[in-house]
Motif scaffolding. Structure first.
Motif, PDB file in Angstrom:
ATOM      1  N   LEU A  31      -3.828 -14.581  -0.757  1.00 52.67           N
ATOM      2  CA  LEU A  31      -3.827 -14.370   0.689  1.00 52.67           C
ATOM      3  C   LEU A  31      -5.260 -14.466   1.214  1.00 52.67           C
ATOM      4  O   LEU A  31      -6.183 -13.976   0.560  1.00 52.67           O
ATOM      5  CB  LEU A  31      -3.246 -12.990   1.023  1.00 52.67           C
ATOM      6  N   LEU A  33      -7.590 -12.915   2.824  1.00 51.83           N
ATOM      7  CA  LEU A  33      -7.844 -11.565   3.328  1.00 51.83           C
ATOM      8  C   LEU A  33      -9.125 -11.477   4.152  1.00 51.83           C
ATOM      9  O   LEU A  33      -9.466 -10.400   4.642  1.00 51.83           O
ATOM     10  CB  LEU A  33      -7.909 -10.574   2.158  1.00 51.83           C
ATOM     11  N   ILE A  95      -5.890 -14.237  -9.758  1.00 53.14           N
ATOM     12  CA  ILE A  95      -5.491 -13.965  -8.373  1.00 53.14           C
ATOM     13  C   ILE A  95      -5.931 -12.559  -7.956  1.00 53.14           C
ATOM     14  O   ILE A  95      -6.339 -12.341  -6.815  1.00 53.14           O
ATOM     15  CB  ILE A  95      -3.976 -14.188  -8.212  1.00 53.14           C
ATOM     16  N   VAL A  96      -5.884 -11.612  -8.876  1.00 50.70           N
ATOM     17  CA  VAL A  96      -6.377 -10.266  -8.553  1.00 50.70           C
ATOM     18  C   VAL A  96      -7.864 -10.329  -8.210  1.00 50.70           C
ATOM     19  O   VAL A  96      -8.314  -9.740  -7.227  1.00 50.70           O
ATOM     20  CB  VAL A  96      -6.126  -9.304  -9.732  1.00 50.70           C
ATOM     21  N   LEU A  99      -8.241 -11.907  -4.767  1.00 49.01           N
ATOM     22  CA  LEU A  99      -7.873 -11.007  -3.667  1.00 49.01           C
ATOM     23  C   LEU A  99      -8.961  -9.966  -3.432  1.00 49.01           C
ATOM     24  O   LEU A  99      -9.347  -9.699  -2.290  1.00 49.01           O
ATOM     25  CB  LEU A  99      -6.531 -10.324  -3.972  1.00 49.01           C
ATOM     26  N   ILE A 218      -4.484  -8.461   8.959  1.00 54.95           N
ATOM     27  CA  ILE A 218      -3.121  -8.013   8.637  1.00 54.95           C
ATOM     28  C   ILE A 218      -2.101  -8.713   9.519  1.00 54.95           C
ATOM     29  O   ILE A 218      -1.063  -9.187   9.040  1.00 54.95           O
ATOM     30  CB  ILE A 218      -3.026  -6.490   8.791  1.00 54.95           C
ATOM     31  N   VAL A 266       4.570  -3.411   9.065  1.00 59.05           N
ATOM     32  CA  VAL A 266       4.389  -4.363   7.957  1.00 59.05           C
ATOM     33  C   VAL A 266       4.789  -3.721   6.632  1.00 59.05           C
ATOM     34  O   VAL A 266       5.516  -4.318   5.819  1.00 59.05           O
ATOM     35  CB  VAL A 266       2.915  -4.855   7.911  1.00 59.05           C
ATOM     36  N   VAL A 267       4.352  -2.482   6.422  1.00 62.08           N
ATOM     37  CA  VAL A 267       4.691  -1.802   5.164  1.00 62.08           C
ATOM     38  C   VAL A 267       6.205  -1.611   5.055  1.00 62.08           C
ATOM     39  O   VAL A 267       6.801  -1.834   3.987  1.00 62.08           O
ATOM     40  CB  VAL A 267       3.977  -0.433   5.075  1.00 62.08           C
ATOM     41  N   LEU A 270       7.895  -4.923   4.261  1.00 61.81           N
ATOM     42  CA  LEU A 270       7.638  -5.307   2.874  1.00 61.81           C
ATOM     43  C   LEU A 270       8.410  -4.415   1.904  1.00 61.81           C
ATOM     44  O   LEU A 270       8.896  -4.879   0.870  1.00 61.81           O
ATOM     45  CB  LEU A 270       6.142  -5.239   2.567  1.00 61.81           C
ATOM     46  N   TRP A 281       8.450 -15.841  -2.892  1.00 62.30           N
ATOM     47  CA  TRP A 281       7.063 -16.166  -3.269  1.00 62.30           C
ATOM     48  C   TRP A 281       7.056 -16.998  -4.547  1.00 62.30           C
ATOM     49  O   TRP A 281       6.351 -17.998  -4.650  1.00 62.30           O
ATOM     50  CB  TRP A 281       6.278 -14.864  -3.462  1.00 62.30           C
TER      51      TRP A 281
ATOM     52  N   VAL B  49      -3.264  -4.172  -6.735  1.00 60.84           N
ATOM     53  CA  VAL B  49      -4.385  -4.592  -5.888  1.00 60.84           C
ATOM     54  C   VAL B  49      -4.370  -3.638  -4.698  1.00 60.84           C
ATOM     55  O   VAL B  49      -3.795  -3.914  -3.653  1.00 60.84           O
ATOM     56  CB  VAL B  49      -4.244  -6.055  -5.442  1.00 60.84           C
ATOM     57  N   LEU B  51      -5.692  -1.753  -1.697  1.00 63.01           N
ATOM     58  CA  LEU B  51      -6.699  -1.746  -0.635  1.00 63.01           C
ATOM     59  C   LEU B  51      -6.472  -0.575   0.313  1.00 63.01           C
ATOM     60  O   LEU B  51      -6.876  -0.617   1.478  1.00 63.01           O
ATOM     61  CB  LEU B  51      -6.680  -3.087   0.113  1.00 63.01           C
ATOM     62  N   ARG B 102       2.210  -8.275  -6.880  1.00 61.13           N
ATOM     63  CA  ARG B 102       0.833  -7.836  -6.630  1.00 61.13           C
ATOM     64  C   ARG B 102       0.200  -8.491  -5.405  1.00 61.13           C
ATOM     65  O   ARG B 102      -0.575  -7.858  -4.694  1.00 61.13           O
ATOM     66  CB  ARG B 102      -0.024  -8.114  -7.862  1.00 61.13           C
ATOM     67  N   VAL B 103       0.508  -9.770  -5.162  1.00 59.39           N
ATOM     68  CA  VAL B 103      -0.164 -10.459  -4.047  1.00 59.39           C
ATOM     69  C   VAL B 103       0.278  -9.865  -2.712  1.00 59.39           C
ATOM     70  O   VAL B 103      -0.547  -9.445  -1.886  1.00 59.39           O
ATOM     71  CB  VAL B 103       0.120 -11.976  -4.110  1.00 59.39           C
ATOM     72  N   LEU B 104       1.593  -9.809  -2.502  1.00 64.86           N
ATOM     73  CA  LEU B 104       2.078  -9.228  -1.255  1.00 64.86           C
ATOM     74  C   LEU B 104       1.813  -7.724  -1.224  1.00 64.86           C
ATOM     75  O   LEU B 104       1.674  -7.124  -0.157  1.00 64.86           O
ATOM     76  CB  LEU B 104       3.566  -9.514  -1.070  1.00 64.86           C
ATOM     77  N   SER B 106      -0.914  -6.394  -2.077  1.00 62.72           N
ATOM     78  CA  SER B 106      -2.268  -6.200  -1.519  1.00 62.72           C
ATOM     79  C   SER B 106      -2.194  -6.124   0.000  1.00 62.72           C
ATOM     80  O   SER B 106      -2.902  -5.328   0.630  1.00 62.72           O
ATOM     81  CB  SER B 106      -3.199  -7.328  -1.967  1.00 62.72           C
ATOM     82  N   LEU B 107      -1.329  -6.951   0.590  1.00 58.25           N
ATOM     83  CA  LEU B 107      -1.152  -6.899   2.053  1.00 58.25           C
ATOM     84  C   LEU B 107      -0.546  -5.557   2.462  1.00 58.25           C
ATOM     85  O   LEU B 107      -0.979  -4.945   3.447  1.00 58.25           O
ATOM     86  CB  LEU B 107      -0.252  -8.058   2.508  1.00 58.25           C
ATOM     87  N   ALA B 108       0.454  -5.103   1.694  1.00 58.28           N
ATOM     88  CA  ALA B 108       1.094  -3.826   2.025  1.00 58.28           C
ATOM     89  C   ALA B 108       0.083  -2.688   1.973  1.00 58.28           C
ATOM     90  O   ALA B 108       0.056  -1.819   2.862  1.00 58.28           O
ATOM     91  CB  ALA B 108       2.246  -3.561   1.062  1.00 58.28           C
ATOM     92  N   LEU B 110      -3.169  -2.919   2.338  1.00 62.09           N
ATOM     93  CA  LEU B 110      -4.119  -3.080   3.444  1.00 62.09           C
ATOM     94  C   LEU B 110      -3.507  -2.556   4.745  1.00 62.09           C
ATOM     95  O   LEU B 110      -4.171  -1.862   5.526  1.00 62.09           O
ATOM     96  CB  LEU B 110      -4.485  -4.566   3.581  1.00 62.09           C
TER      97      LEU B 110
END
Lengths: 285, 486
Positions: A31, A33, A95-96, A99, A218, A266-267, A270, A281, B49, B51, B102-104, B106-108, B110
């Motif tokens: 992403l 970021l 990827i970690v 990010l 975000i 968003v949380v 998700l 994904w 990840v 944040l 893990r990728v999504l 990180s967005l969660a 954040l």
């Protein structure tokens, strides 16, 4: 009408950022970021030039180029150094690192821009100096056109297919003659430039500053992924949804930060759709 | 015991001899050490990840420290509040991260961090500015307490990191699909691990607020979280690595004040990471304590006996339909070209995708979802399994001594020379002692002869084995072959 038009314009801009971050996302599976700080820096440069009396089209062009350059620099400064040494090395850890590296880059841009901006006079102005009223309409049309062009480019052009191939298999991409670093840098540049356009679109109805950079990240990245990965229509719908939530939260609780409502939304999305999004994904490449 | 005790004594003596003018800075560095350990637990040990580490600390600082001051209680009374709030945020990050990947995730994290920081700003605005009470009333006392807590955090993180629940959290965060196929609930497992990390961060938040005397909500935002994530990566594989990383990234800022030094220190941190991707300290090869008893190495017998499989008119990606069955004591091969639908059938039987009522397991309609099917005795392997630590995998897959014996048998059979991740994948399958085993192109990364020996031993023990494969060495060794055509 004012609230609705603000929500629509914000939503359109978030959707545009969502489509923009799809480019580096397709190429790297990470992403973007740091898109929020890139957007802020580009927009503020545009405002500064306008304040200094530079013609609006020139200020606009320099702002967009600044965003493209700053975003593209993330490739040699962050992605390339933190990439797996050999093709086929553990991609999960790569990827970690990416990010975390992008989040750190976002923090550093935020700190540097914050210090640079202290004491400077900045006068916000509508996109290309267009007058209020019709300016909003033209901003919306420009944003919609940018979404259309970028969506077609990602879905139908050789460039879009190269990004997808690189994200799917770096090895296969290299064997096809694709240079990973240059391709990723190009994708980042495009996303940075388009994000700045989105920032200029919403400038009449939103405050743009370093304090907003994480929130803008975000909103843009969430627009790109919360309804599924890779689709411009989904990004625009998600962006519009976020715009409505932002305006509604400000209307209902004028003193509170809209970041709370956006972040929790968003949380929640998700958390509820997480399993489906994870499978999406995995299939996106 | 001696190591931590020596560290504790050293730190206490050090705290007692620090010059007066350095007391405040030293206490700040001790707080950084606690925060670094929390970030290490979340990012390095579990693999999230995360944040929202700054937000977890901020929640502890605002509600724990400011709340205690507002109510006239000693700051120490706010410590459990800070720990609880930090644990809640950490658990949320873990639960959502394991659900989305893990990728999504990180967005969660954040987004969660941003929401928490916004809520902290609102709370501080409503409460007005408050000078936060001191922890002990004196600089030296504060330093001793924070230093002791820092040592305790490192020791606790080291000990907790070797417990099974952290191994399960690591599997859940790094490979939720693997955790599900082992019968675990990834979100629950990752939430437990995240809660421990968040608790340490919340504790550090309360201590930090008390040492500083005041807080600003935006100080717990992306800059802090990104810096802590970098610290965890730079430090490396041991809890003390989190301390080192935090001191590298934030230490100069703590000495001179402000965030500007991070422009240099974080850049140095990224450079270190570029040169040493694994961090400064080496990764532990066996994070979890090994079993104390020698369990031996014996082929697995199904925990609940062999399980039959019936597939009736299952739709294939090419539009066709397929019916077949498999029974305990036999190896059935699903043979066909790439894209024919072999892996789809495996996923359908394993419960990862909807089977539409076309699958019967042990003569009955099976429960829905991968977790419940795994618990019913179904196990599967993956074409491209992710890299997971063996002992973490065992923590998720094995529950009894017999499971560990089966795992050891599989490890011996498949050989140390085999491709590590693929071998570990089959080791986890054996450890579950399943009644129905689904192997998805195992010979792609392992010796076909070893795969056949593995499968034959399982069916000899009473299990049913279904192998999706197109290699002739495997197909020729199966009891029955079912053609899957696109």
């Amino acid at each position: 009408v004012d609230l609705a038009s603000s929500a629509a314009l914000l939503g359109l801009a978030y959707g545009l950022v969502g489509v923009a971050v799809s480019a580096p996302m397709l190429a790297s599976r990470a992403l973007h970021l740091a898109v929020g700080p890139v957007l802020v820096v580009g927009v503020v440069i545009g405002f500064l030039l306008s304040t200094l009396g530079v013609a609006a089209p020139i200020a606009f062009g320099v702002a967009v180029l600044s965003g493209a350059l700053l975003s593209a620099l993330l490739e040699p400064l962050v992605l390339r150094p933190l990439a797996a040494r050999n093709v086929g090395d553990d991609d999960g850890d790569e990827i970690v690192r990416w990010l975390v590296g992008l989040a750190v880059a976002a923090a550093l841009i935020e700190i540097a821009a914050g210090r640079w901006l202290v004491g400077r006079a900045v006068r916000p102005r509508p996109l290309l100096g267009l007058v209020e009223g019709s300016g909003l309409v033209v901003s919306a049309l420009l944003g919609a056109a940018a979404i259309l062009v970028l969506s077609v480019a990602l879905a139908e052009t050789r460039w879009g297919r190269r990004l997808r191939l690189l994200g799917g298999s770096r090895r296969a991409a290299e064997l096809s003659g694709i240079l990973p670093s240059r391709t990723r840098a190009g994708a980042l540049a495009v996303s940075g430039a388009v994000a700045v356009v989105a920032g200029l679109v919403i400038a009449p109805v939103a405050s743009i500053g370093t304090n907003q950079s994480a929130g803008l990240t975000i909103r843009g990245v969430a627009a790109a992924v919360v309804l599924g990965v890779g689709g411009p229509v989904r990004a625009v719908i998600a962006g519009l949804g976020l715009g409505v939530i932002e305006v509604a939260s400000q209307w209902l609780m004028p003193g509170a930060r809209s970041d709370v409502a956006i972040g929790l939304t968003v949380v929640t999305v998700l958390a509820i759709r997480g399993g489906e999004l994870r499978r999406d994904w995995g299939r996106a490449w | 015991v001696r190591g931590p005790l020596a560290a504790l004594v050293t730190v206490v003596i050090g705290a007692l001899v620090v010059p007066d003018e350095m007391l405040h800075v030293a206490a700040g560095l001790a707080v950084l050490a606690v925060l670094g350990v929390g970030a290490w637990l979340s990012l390095r040990r579990i693999g999230l990840v995360d944040l929202a580490t700054g937000a977890a600390a901020g929640a502890g600082a605002s509600v724990g420290a400011v709340g205690a001051t507002l109510t006239g209680l000693p700051v120490a009374a706010g410590l459990p509040v800070g720990v609880a709030l930090g644990a809640l945020i950490g658990a949320l990050v873990g639960a959502v991260g394991a659900r989305t990947g893990r990728v999504l995730g990180s967005l969660a994290s954040l987004a969660l961090g941003l929401a928490v920081v916004g809520a902290i700003a609102a709370w501080l605005g409503a409460a007005g500015f408050h000078g936060i009470a001191r922890l002990t009333g004196g600089d030296r006392g504060d330093l001793v307490v924070t230093a002791v807590v820092a040592v305790a955090a490192v020791v606790t993180a080291g000990a907790a990191g070797r417990q099974g629940f952290m191994g399960r959290a690591a599997v859940a965060a790094r490979a939720p699909h693997i955790a599900s196929s082992l019968g675990r609930r990834p979100s629950v497992d990752a939430a437990w691990g995240g809660a421990l990390a968040g608790a340490v961060l919340g504790l550090g938040g309360v201590l930090g607020a008390s040492v500083s005397g005041s807080i600003v909500a935006d100080g717990y935002g992306l800059v802090m979280s990104a810096g802590l994530a970098l610290a965890a990566l730079v430090g490396g594989g041991l809890p003390v690595g989190g301390v080192i990383g935090a001191l590298v990234v934030f230490g100069p800022g703590a000495l001179v004040g402000g965030a500007a030094p991070m422009l240099v220190t974080a850049t140095i941190g990224l450079a270190v990471l570029a040169v040493r991707p694994a961090g400064l300290l080496p990764q532990r090869s066996a994070p979890i304590d090994p079993p104390r008893e020698d369990t031996g190495a014996t082929p697995p017998e199904p925990r609940h006996g062999g399980i039959s499989l019936e597939v009736r008119d299952a739709p294939l990606p090419g539009g066709g339909r397929l019916s077949f069955d498999a029974h305990p004591g036999e190896i059935v091969c699903l043979a066909g070209p790439n894209g024919a639908g072999k892996s789809t059938l495996i996923a359908m039987v394993a419960g990862e995708i909807d089977d539409g009522g076309h699958v019967l397991i042990a003569g009955r309609i099976p429960p829905r979802g991968a977790v419940l099917r795994a618990r019913a005795g179904v196990a599967r392997s993956w074409q491209r399994p992710p890299s997971l630590d063996r002992t973490d995998g065992m923590a998720a897959a094995a529950r009894e001594a017999a499971d560990l014996a089966a795992a050891r048998w599989a490890g011996d059979l498949l050989g140390e020379g085999a491709e590590d991740d693929a071998r570990e994948d089959l080791v986890r399958v054996a450890a579950r002692r399943p009644g129905l085993v689904l192997l998805d192109e195992p010979a792609g990364r392992l010796e076909p002869a070893a795969v056949v020996a593995f499968a034959r031993a399982l069916v000899d023990g009473g299990a049913t084995v279904v192998i999706a494969e197109h290699r002739t060495e495997i197909i020729g060794s199966c009891d029955r072959v079912v053609e899957v055509t696109p």
